[in-house]
Each structure stands twice: as C-alpha cells, then as structure tokens.
Design an enzyme around this catalytic site. Structure first.
Site, mmCIF file in Angstrom:
data_model
loop_
_atom_site.group_PDB
_atom_site.id
_atom_site.type_symbol
_atom_site.label_atom_id
_atom_site.label_comp_id
_atom_site.label_asym_id
_atom_site.label_seq_id
_atom_site.Cartn_x
_atom_site.Cartn_y
_atom_site.Cartn_z
ATOM 1 N N HIS A 48 7.213 15.797 14.358
ATOM 2 C CA HIS A 48 6.986 14.543 15.076
ATOM 3 C C HIS A 48 7.992 13.452 14.742
ATOM 4 O O HIS A 48 7.962 12.381 15.321
ATOM 5 C CB HIS A 48 5.582 14.017 14.805
HETATM 6 C C1 UD1 Z 1 3.517 7.262 13.215
HETATM 7 C C2 UD1 Z 1 4.221 6.758 11.962
HETATM 8 C C3 UD1 Z 1 4.775 7.953 11.178
HETATM 9 C C4 UD1 Z 1 3.692 8.964 10.909
HETATM 10 C C5 UD1 Z 1 3.089 9.385 12.226
HETATM 11 C C6 UD1 Z 1 2.009 10.410 12.077
HETATM 12 C C7 UD1 Z 1 5.319 4.554 12.079
HETATM 13 C C8 UD1 Z 1 6.603 3.876 12.164
HETATM 14 N N1 UD1 Z 1 5.340 5.891 12.257
HETATM 15 O O1 UD1 Z 1 4.507 7.837 14.053
HETATM 16 O O2 UD1 Z 1 5.285 7.503 9.956
HETATM 17 O O3 UD1 Z 1 4.236 10.078 10.241
HETATM 18 O O4 UD1 Z 1 2.545 8.206 12.858
HETATM 19 O O5 UD1 Z 1 1.546 10.828 13.312
HETATM 20 O O6 UD1 Z 1 4.306 3.923 11.856
HETATM 21 N N2 UD1 Z 1 0.478 8.461 20.816
HETATM 22 C C9 UD1 Z 1 -0.607 8.904 21.532
HETATM 23 N N3 UD1 Z 1 -1.833 8.801 20.947
HETATM 24 C C10 UD1 Z 1 -2.032 8.286 19.702
HETATM 25 C C11 UD1 Z 1 -0.902 7.856 18.985
HETATM 26 C C12 UD1 Z 1 0.346 7.952 19.548
HETATM 27 O O7 UD1 Z 1 -0.492 9.360 22.647
HETATM 28 O O8 UD1 Z 1 -3.186 8.238 19.236
HETATM 29 C C13 UD1 Z 1 1.822 8.596 21.420
HETATM 30 C C14 UD1 Z 1 2.268 7.379 22.163
HETATM 31 O O9 UD1 Z 1 2.974 7.793 23.276
HETATM 32 C C15 UD1 Z 1 3.196 6.704 21.200
HETATM 33 C C16 UD1 Z 1 3.794 7.878 20.447
HETATM 34 O O10 UD1 Z 1 2.755 8.853 20.398
HETATM 35 O O11 UD1 Z 1 4.137 5.910 21.819
HETATM 36 C C17 UD1 Z 1 4.231 7.528 19.047
HETATM 37 O O12 UD1 Z 1 3.165 6.904 18.322
HETATM 38 P P1 UD1 Z 1 3.469 5.831 17.149
HETATM 39 O O13 UD1 Z 1 2.206 5.437 16.493
HETATM 40 O O14 UD1 Z 1 4.353 4.760 17.665
HETATM 41 O O15 UD1 Z 1 4.359 6.629 16.145
HETATM 42 P P2 UD1 Z 1 4.220 8.111 15.593
HETATM 43 O O16 UD1 Z 1 5.366 8.883 16.125
HETATM 44 O O17 UD1 Z 1 2.847 8.667 15.766
#
Ligand code: UD1
Length: 367
Positions: A207
């Site tokens: 991820h």
């Molecule tokens: C975040 C953390 C990362 C951690 C990871 C675990 C930061 C900078 N990054 O990254 O350190 O290892 O979580 O998963 O805080 N999304 C969904 N549903 C959700 C959450 C996210 O669909 O419940 C999708 C969205 O499109 C979003 C993308 O995933 O834009 C990324 O989510 P985000 O929380 O921004 O960062 P992660 O890549 O999950």
C-alpha cells in the site's frame, strides 16, 4: 485520575490503541481513557472490523475526517480535534505510530499545553520522501514522553538530542495485541474459506505510495509476484489505494490469470489467522515486519529501507527492495530454507501496555 485521550486514526493504529485502552480500564482507579477516532480510515473493513475483533468499544468521539490530500486531511483533523481538547481538558494525549492523525493531534495538544506521549517513538527509515517519516520526526520533536519499541529507537532519539528523561523503552505494543489474539484467531475459518493449507501459500500486502502509485514499480512487483505464485500460491488482501491503482494501470486481468489471488482487506483476526499460516510473507507494511518476526515467519520487505531494522538484525525480515530480479532471488532463497533462526526482540513480550501506563503514571521516574 489521569484523563487520557487515545488517538486512533488509521488501520495500523487500532491494534496499538486496543491494549493501552484495556490496560487503562484495568487501572480504572488511576486512568480515565477516551478513544478519539479521527476517521482517517472509515471503511468497515479498514476500521469497524478492527474495533470488534480487538474488543474495543465504539470510539467515544469520531471526527469523521475521511480521505483528502495530506494538507487537507491533517488540517481537518486539527480543526476538529482542537475543540475536543478544549472541552475534555485531558492530562495526556496519547498518539501512536506515524500516520497523519498522529502528527495532527500531537500538534494540537502540545500547543494547548497538554502533554503528549508518542507510542512507537524513535523509528526512522532515513527516507524523507515517505510521508510517515515526516510524521515521525515531527511528532517525536514535540512530544513530552517518547515511548520506544526497541533500543535502536532510543539511540536514534539520543543522537537527535532528545533529553534522556523523555525517552522510555517500553517494547512493542502491537505485539500485545498479537499475543492476546493468537489463540482466538484459530476460530477464524479464513484458510478454509480460501481453500489454503498452512505452510502451502504466501501472503502479500502492498500500500506504500512509492510502490503502488508508480506504474513501472507496481508492474515490476506484480510481475515478480506472478512468477513466485507458479511455485507457491499467493493470497493478496488489497488495500483500497492499491485496488484503485491496479485498476488504473490495467493490471487486474494479468493477475486474474495467475495464482495471485486478490481478496478484500481482512479484519484483524482473519488476517492474523491467514499470515500466521503462511510459508512466506511479501509486504511493504511496517507492522507486518514486526508481526512475522515474532511468529518466525520469513518476511521479504518490498522497500529500499525500513524504520524497523531490529526485524532484520534479530527477526525473520529481509529488506529486498522492488527490483523484480531481487524479489525472485530472495523468494527462492527463502523457499529453499536458507534462513537463519529468528529471535524475538527484547520487550516484545505482550506486556508493553503495562509499561506504557507505568510511564504515564510516573513520567519523570524510571531514570
Ligand atoms: C495510511 C497511512 C500509512 C499507513 C496506512 C495503512 C498516512 C500518511 N498514511 O495510508 O502510514 O501505513 O494508512 O493503511 O497517514 N481509503 C478508502 N477507505 C478507507 C481509507 C482509505 O477507500 O477507509 C482510500 C481512499 O481512496 C484514500 C486512500 O485509500 O484516498 C488512501 O488513504 P489514506 O488514509 O490517505 O492513506 P493510506 O494509503 O491508507
């Protein structure tokens, strides 16, 4: 009473907050904990499943921030958290890990004169292009109490000039959750559902933006996984970010024809049951490097660096990078059994939450 706000934002936070909350409840005469969920992760599979699997109550407060750019997400958490601190007037705000919720809440609290404890302090990958590395450095530099998982983290903080009195080596709290739930995870039927047998499959998670947002890098990794899957089937629970990129880059059809099986993200117990039976794990996750170390499962980390070097020095982790040839040769070496006997790092013993509570009760003692 020590009034504490425990911050949980993203998936890797939940298994760190759960044992601290449980220990504070056990010490109910001393601690009054509240769980604040920022809502950074919000899907049922990325959040709710963990609260129920880990035996945590519903969060006392959910800020519901959701996904956005880094600046927007961090700013939104800060704006919504400030009135909570104002209203609750906690003695401590406890933040865990290195996600945007960690730095956002730490920054709000410290500016309001509330003490901040950072659980998992002192980890550094040395790679400032990782958003988490920025979050780690900033959170450590403003926290009052730095609770570290391993002695290398203490050394790092000392090198950065942190006062000795702020540093406390408490061990790895994620391992409290792992050891607490290993037995109960045997009730999960995920292996049967997927039709896999212990020791006869591999597990992958990916991820990191640096791995999944770049087409060439993701294509290279997927190509290597497909090749490995000719020897050993791979189960791949897919993070929402990665799911989107596999679709954007048109990689789903290639995977569908292979022995790499994409599944939805799993809850805590199902995932524990799945990786604890794996012959090999290939991942870019931080937590999984630690969890496989404790269970002695060979782990290939698909990154150029790690903030958790102790999992390589003592544990079952090998830093492989993202070059497909290197991934294949390291996978071969691992499957041939060319591994040394892993050891469990000190204080990864399931009792870290107790030491964290001791430290919060006596922040100036122990030195
Ligand atoms: C975040 C953390 C990362 C951690 C990871 C675990 C930061 C900078 N990054 O990254 O350190 O290892 O979580 O998963 O805080 N999304 C969904 N549903 C959700 C959450 C996210 O669909 O419940 C999708 C969205 O499109 C979003 C993308 O995933 O834009 C990324 O989510 P985000 O929380 O921004 O960062 P992660 O890549 O999950």
């Amino acid at each position: 009473m020590i009034k504490t706000l425990l911050i949980a934002g993203a998936r890797p936070n939940f298994m760190k907050v759960a044992p601290i909350y449980a220990e504070m409840k056990r010490r109910g005469d001393k601690f009054a904990p509240m769980i604040v969920h920022t809502g950074q992760h919000y899907d049922a599979a990325m959040s709710d499943a963990f609260f129920s699997d880990l035996g945590m109550p519903e969060p006392d407060i959910n800020l519901g921030v959701g996904s956005a750019s880094h600046a927007q997400q961090t700013a939104k958490i800060m704006t919504l958290f400030e009135p909570i601190v104002e209203a609750e007037k906690p003695d401590w705000v406890v933040v865990v890990g290195d996600v945007n919720s960690t730095i956002a809440c730490a920054l709000v609290a410290v500016k309001m004169g509330v003490k901040v404890a950072h659980v998992e302090a002192g980890l550094r990958s040395g790679d400032r292009s990782m958003p988490e590395e920025i979050n780690r450095i900033l959170t450590d530099s403003i926290s009052d109490l730095l609770l570290t998982p391993s002695p290398d983290a203490d050394d790092t903080l000392r090198r950065e000039g942190v006062a000795e009195s702020k540093i406390r080596f408490v061990g790895n709290v994620m391992i409290d959750s792992l050891l607490d739930h290993l037995k109960v995870s045997e009730r999960s039927n995920i292996r049967e559902t997927l039709g896999v047998v212990a020791g006869e499959y591999a597990v992958t998670t990916l991820h990191r933006p640096s791995n999944v947002d770049d087409r060439a890098t993701l294509e290279g990794i997927i190509g290597a996984l497909i090749e490995i899957s000719n020897q050993l089937p791979i189960i791949f629970p897919v993070h929402p970010r990665t799911r989107q990129k596999l679709a954007d880059f048109g990689l789903e059809d290639r995977i569908a024809e292979s022995n790499v099986r994409l599944i939805e993200p799993l809850g805590y117990l199902d995932f524990l049951r799945l990786y604890s039976g794996a012959k090999l794990v290939l991942t870019d996750s931080g937590g999984l490097q630690e969890e496989t170390t404790v269970l002695g499962i060979p782990c290939l980390t698909l990154r150029e660096n790690t903030e958790r070097p102790i999992t390589i020095e003592m544990g079952s982790n090998v830093l492989v990078g993202v070059d497909p040839k290197k991934i294949l040769s390291e996978a071969d070496a691992s499957l041939d059994g060319r591994e040394r006997e892993p050891q469990i790092p000190p204080l990864w013993d399931g009792k870290t939450a107790g030491r964290i509570c001791d430290a919060l009760e006596n922040p100036l003692h122990g030195h």
